[in-house]
Design an enzyme around this catalytic site. Structure first.
Site, PDB file in Angstrom:
ATOM      1  N   GLY A  35       0.769  -1.253   0.000  1.00 59.29           N
ATOM      2  CA  GLY A  35       0.000   0.000   0.000  1.00 59.29           C
ATOM      3  C   GLY A  35       0.791   1.288   0.000  1.00 59.29           C
ATOM      4  N   SER A  54       1.694   8.182   1.860  1.00 56.92           N
ATOM      5  CA  SER A  54       0.885   7.004   2.194  1.00 56.92           C
ATOM      6  C   SER A  54       1.081   6.615   3.658  1.00 56.92           C
ATOM      7  CB  SER A  54       1.318   5.799   1.338  1.00 56.92           C
ATOM      8  OG  SER A  54       1.048   6.028  -0.016  1.00 56.92           O
ATOM      9  N   ILE A  55      -0.002   6.190   4.283  1.00 63.02           N
ATOM     10  CA  ILE A  55       0.102   5.688   5.657  1.00 63.02           C
ATOM     11  C   ILE A  55       1.098   4.528   5.696  1.00 63.02           C
ATOM     12  CG2 ILE A  55      -1.200   4.450   7.438  1.00 63.02           C
ATOM     13  CD1 ILE A  55      -3.593   6.299   6.760  1.00 63.02           C
ATOM     14  N   VAL A  63      -4.047  -6.469  -6.155  1.00 60.47           N
ATOM     15  CA  VAL A  63      -4.643  -7.423  -5.217  1.00 60.47           C
ATOM     16  C   VAL A  63      -6.003  -7.950  -5.673  1.00 60.47           C
ATOM     17  CG1 VAL A  63      -3.387  -6.510  -3.225  1.00 60.47           C
ATOM     18  CG2 VAL A  63      -5.687  -5.626  -3.741  1.00 60.47           C
ATOM     19  N   ALA A 123     -12.151   2.722  -4.298  1.00 56.77           N
ATOM     20  CA  ALA A 123     -13.539   2.782  -4.781  1.00 56.77           C
ATOM     21  C   ALA A 123     -13.594   3.899  -5.823  1.00 56.77           C
ATOM     22  CB  ALA A 123     -14.508   3.083  -3.643  1.00 56.77           C
ATOM     23  N   TYR A 171     -18.277   9.160   2.325  1.00 54.91           N
ATOM     24  CA  TYR A 171     -17.432   7.959   2.460  1.00 54.91           C
ATOM     25  C   TYR A 171     -18.126   6.751   1.804  1.00 54.91           C
ATOM     26  CZ  TYR A 171     -13.586   5.293   4.459  1.00 54.91           C
ATOM     27  OH  TYR A 171     -12.463   4.516   4.621  1.00 54.91           O
ATOM     28  N   LYS A 227     -15.195  -0.992   4.575  1.00 51.75           N
ATOM     29  CA  LYS A 227     -14.457  -1.025   5.852  1.00 51.75           C
ATOM     30  C   LYS A 227     -15.195  -1.868   6.890  1.00 51.75           C
ATOM     31  CE  LYS A 227     -10.881   1.474   4.732  1.00 51.75           C
ATOM     32  NZ  LYS A 227      -9.657   0.748   4.309  1.00 51.75           N
ATOM     33  N   ARG A 252      -4.182  13.333   5.411  1.00 48.36           N
ATOM     34  CA  ARG A 252      -4.143  13.781   4.008  1.00 48.36           C
ATOM     35  C   ARG A 252      -3.263  12.869   3.156  1.00 48.36           C
ATOM     36  NH1 ARG A 252      -6.888  18.435   3.411  1.00 48.36           N
ATOM     37  NH2 ARG A 252      -7.186  19.563   5.354  1.00 48.36           N
ATOM     38  N   THR A 253      -3.901  12.062   2.311  1.00 53.82           N
ATOM     39  CA  THR A 253      -3.188  11.154   1.396  1.00 53.82           C
ATOM     40  C   THR A 253      -3.930  11.171   0.056  1.00 53.82           C
ATOM     41  OG1 THR A 253      -4.564   9.263   1.972  1.00 53.82           O
ATOM     42  CG2 THR A 253      -2.575   9.573   3.301  1.00 53.82           C
ATOM     43  N   LEU A 254      -3.370  10.478  -0.937  1.00 54.37           N
ATOM     44  CA  LEU A 254      -4.046  10.368  -2.240  1.00 54.37           C
ATOM     45  C   LEU A 254      -5.466   9.843  -2.076  1.00 54.37           C
ATOM     46  CD1 LEU A 254      -1.618   8.653  -4.796  1.00 54.37           C
ATOM     47  CD2 LEU A 254      -2.616  10.946  -4.934  1.00 54.37           C
TER      48      LEU A 254
HETATM   49  P1  NAD Z   1      -2.847   5.813  -0.335  1.00 48.85           P
HETATM   50  O1  NAD Z   1      -3.583   6.237  -1.560  1.00 48.85           O
HETATM   51  O2  NAD Z   1      -1.513   6.343  -0.119  1.00 48.85           O
HETATM   52  O3  NAD Z   1      -2.821   4.224  -0.205  1.00 48.85           O
HETATM   53  C1  NAD Z   1      -3.804   3.388  -0.803  1.00 48.85           C
HETATM   54  C2  NAD Z   1      -3.039   2.273  -1.486  1.00 48.85           C
HETATM   55  O4  NAD Z   1      -3.935   1.301  -2.027  1.00 48.85           O
HETATM   56  C3  NAD Z   1      -2.176   2.790  -2.651  1.00 48.85           C
HETATM   57  O5  NAD Z   1      -0.835   2.384  -2.470  1.00 48.85           O
HETATM   58  C4  NAD Z   1      -2.785   2.103  -3.871  1.00 48.85           C
HETATM   59  O6  NAD Z   1      -1.841   1.825  -4.883  1.00 48.85           O
HETATM   60  C5  NAD Z   1      -3.294   0.831  -3.207  1.00 48.85           C
HETATM   61  N1  NAD Z   1      -4.222   0.110  -4.078  1.00 48.85           N
HETATM   62  C6  NAD Z   1      -5.431   0.528  -4.542  1.00 48.85           C
HETATM   63  N2  NAD Z   1      -5.948  -0.433  -5.337  1.00 48.85           N
HETATM   64  C7  NAD Z   1      -5.061  -1.462  -5.374  1.00 48.85           C
HETATM   65  C8  NAD Z   1      -5.021  -2.719  -6.023  1.00 48.85           C
HETATM   66  N3  NAD Z   1      -6.013  -3.132  -6.829  1.00 48.85           N
HETATM   67  N4  NAD Z   1      -3.941  -3.521  -5.822  1.00 48.85           N
HETATM   68  C9  NAD Z   1      -2.922  -3.127  -5.037  1.00 48.85           C
HETATM   69  N5  NAD Z   1      -2.894  -1.942  -4.381  1.00 48.85           N
HETATM   70  C10 NAD Z   1      -3.956  -1.123  -4.559  1.00 48.85           C
HETATM   71  O7  NAD Z   1      -3.832   6.262   0.862  1.00 48.85           O
HETATM   72  P2  NAD Z   1      -3.785   5.938   2.428  1.00 48.85           P
HETATM   73  O8  NAD Z   1      -4.658   6.974   3.041  1.00 48.85           O
HETATM   74  O9  NAD Z   1      -2.390   5.757   2.892  1.00 48.85           O
HETATM   75  O10 NAD Z   1      -4.583   4.570   2.518  1.00 48.85           O
HETATM   76  C11 NAD Z   1      -4.061   3.402   3.123  1.00 48.85           C
HETATM   77  C12 NAD Z   1      -5.137   2.693   3.916  1.00 48.85           C
HETATM   78  O11 NAD Z   1      -5.500   3.493   5.033  1.00 48.85           O
HETATM   79  C13 NAD Z   1      -6.433   2.437   3.141  1.00 48.85           C
HETATM   80  O12 NAD Z   1      -6.982   1.190   3.540  1.00 48.85           O
HETATM   81  C14 NAD Z   1      -7.325   3.571   3.637  1.00 48.85           C
HETATM   82  O13 NAD Z   1      -8.707   3.292   3.491  1.00 48.85           O
HETATM   83  C15 NAD Z   1      -6.904   3.574   5.088  1.00 48.85           C
HETATM   84  N6  NAD Z   1      -7.289   4.768   5.849  1.00 48.85           N
HETATM   85  C16 NAD Z   1      -6.932   6.006   5.392  1.00 48.85           C
HETATM   86  C17 NAD Z   1      -7.319   7.118   6.126  1.00 48.85           C
HETATM   87  C18 NAD Z   1      -6.964   8.497   5.637  1.00 48.85           C
HETATM   88  O14 NAD Z   1      -7.602   9.455   6.078  1.00 48.85           O
HETATM   89  N7  NAD Z   1      -5.973   8.669   4.774  1.00 48.85           N
HETATM   90  C19 NAD Z   1      -8.043   6.973   7.319  1.00 48.85           C
HETATM   91  C20 NAD Z   1      -8.376   5.695   7.756  1.00 48.85           C
HETATM   92  C21 NAD Z   1      -7.990   4.593   7.003  1.00 48.85           C
END
Ligand code: NAD
Length: 259
Positions: free
Chosen positions: A13, A19-20, A68, A98, A159, A166, A196-198
């Site tokens: 991810g 990215s987180i 994935v 999504a 959302y 989720k 704040r992420t993509l």
């Molecule tokens: P991010 O966009 O940096 O990370 C999302 C990742 O999912 C990306 O690396 C993307 O390439 C990957 N991805 C999407 N479809 C894919 C696929 N088919 N195959 C492989 N990889 C795929 O954003 P983020 O905010 O770091 O998100 C990471 C996780 O944290 C996610 O599950 C997100 O829902 C969760 N999350 C984010 C927040 C937030 O506010 N940013 C809050 C709570 C939970």
């Protein structure tokens, strides 16, 4: 001595340095672990993941393209990981997707069947597909962590289908924990506040959510990705050896508030 000395794992991810998963990687590597980094296939994606890893001083990282939603990609990734690492101790699932056209207030009821299925497949089922394959490489047990959000429990306008995904992810975590526990494999989720992420920028109305959380959360602020990284480190390490099937809130306390 590091909390993860001699431990090996995969972190799914990382899209870029915001990215987180990138913050998680920083903490995990800092505690002595060896990691591989599967990424969504694409030349631009590979460049970005390598650049993000350079930023946290990973030299010659093991990166592997893996969509994935493809069983073939997952099989190839875990076969390559078995060759490279032999066994695994942990996996981080930090993935969600999504169609953003349906991530805006008022659009949930409009979600087409295919958009719903894709969101659930990539964001929730993939945890099952990954955990099953990872378990085969965890003869001494292990720890798997997924990333969730409060929209799994409460309706958060914008959302939408991601909240449903989720909820499924958290339920998958409990069922996986129940089944894999006898093999000493723990599975938990972290429910992070907005960062704040993509991905979060694709959610309609996200700026209002940041503003609202900063005023209403007990800590009167938003969290940052580094705080998520530290909590995931806890769940991956022996510090959490008695914890499985849990959903750990890292949200400045926002989720405890009634009004
Ligand atoms: P991010 O966009 O940096 O990370 C999302 C990742 O999912 C990306 O690396 C993307 O390439 C990957 N991805 C999407 N479809 C894919 C696929 N088919 N195959 C492989 N990889 C795929 O954003 P983020 O905010 O770091 O998100 C990471 C996780 O944290 C996610 O599950 C997100 O829902 C969760 N999350 C984010 C927040 C937030 O506010 N940013 C809050 C709570 C939970």
């Amino acid at each position: 001595m590091g909390l993860l000395d001699d431990r090996k794992g995969l972190i799914f991810g990382i899209a870029n340095d915001r990215s987180i998963a990138c913050s998680i990687a920083r903490h995990v590597l800092g505690e002595g672990a060896t990691c591989g980094f599967p990424y969504l296939p694409g030349e631009k994606n590979e460049r970005r993941v390598r650049k993000a890893l350079e930023g946290i001083e990973v030299t010659d990282p093991w990166v592997a393209p893996c969509d994935v939603s493809s069983d073939a990609d997952l099989d190839a990734t875990f076969a390559a990981a078995a060759e490279r690492f032999e066994t695994l101790d942990f996996v981080v699932h930090s993935i969600a997707y999504a169609d953003r056209a349906y991530l805006r207030p008022g659009a949930f009821a409009l979600t087409p069947r295919a958009v719903f299925a894709q969101a659930l497949d990539i964001s929730a089922y993939s945890l099952v597909a990954i955990a099953r394959r990872a378990a085969e490489l965890m003869p001494r047990g292990g720890s798997v962590v997924g990333m969730s959000y409060y929209g799994s429990e409460k309706a958060i306008p914008g959302y939408n289908v991601m909240g449903v995904a989720k909820a499924a992810l958290e339920a998958c975590t409990r069922y996986l924990a129940a089944e894999l526990g006898e093999r000493a494999i723990r599975i938990n989720t972290v429910s992070a506040g907005p960062v704040r992420t993509l991905s979060s920028m694709a959610v309609g109305g996200i700026d209002e959510i940041f503003d609202w959380v900063s005023r209403k959360a007990p800590l009167r602020r938003n969290i940052d990705a580094d705080e998520v990284g530290k909590s995931v480190l806890y769940l991956l390490s022996d510090l959490s050896s008695g914890v499985t099937g849990e959903n750990l809130y890292v949200d400045a306390g926002y989720s405890i508030m009634g009004v």
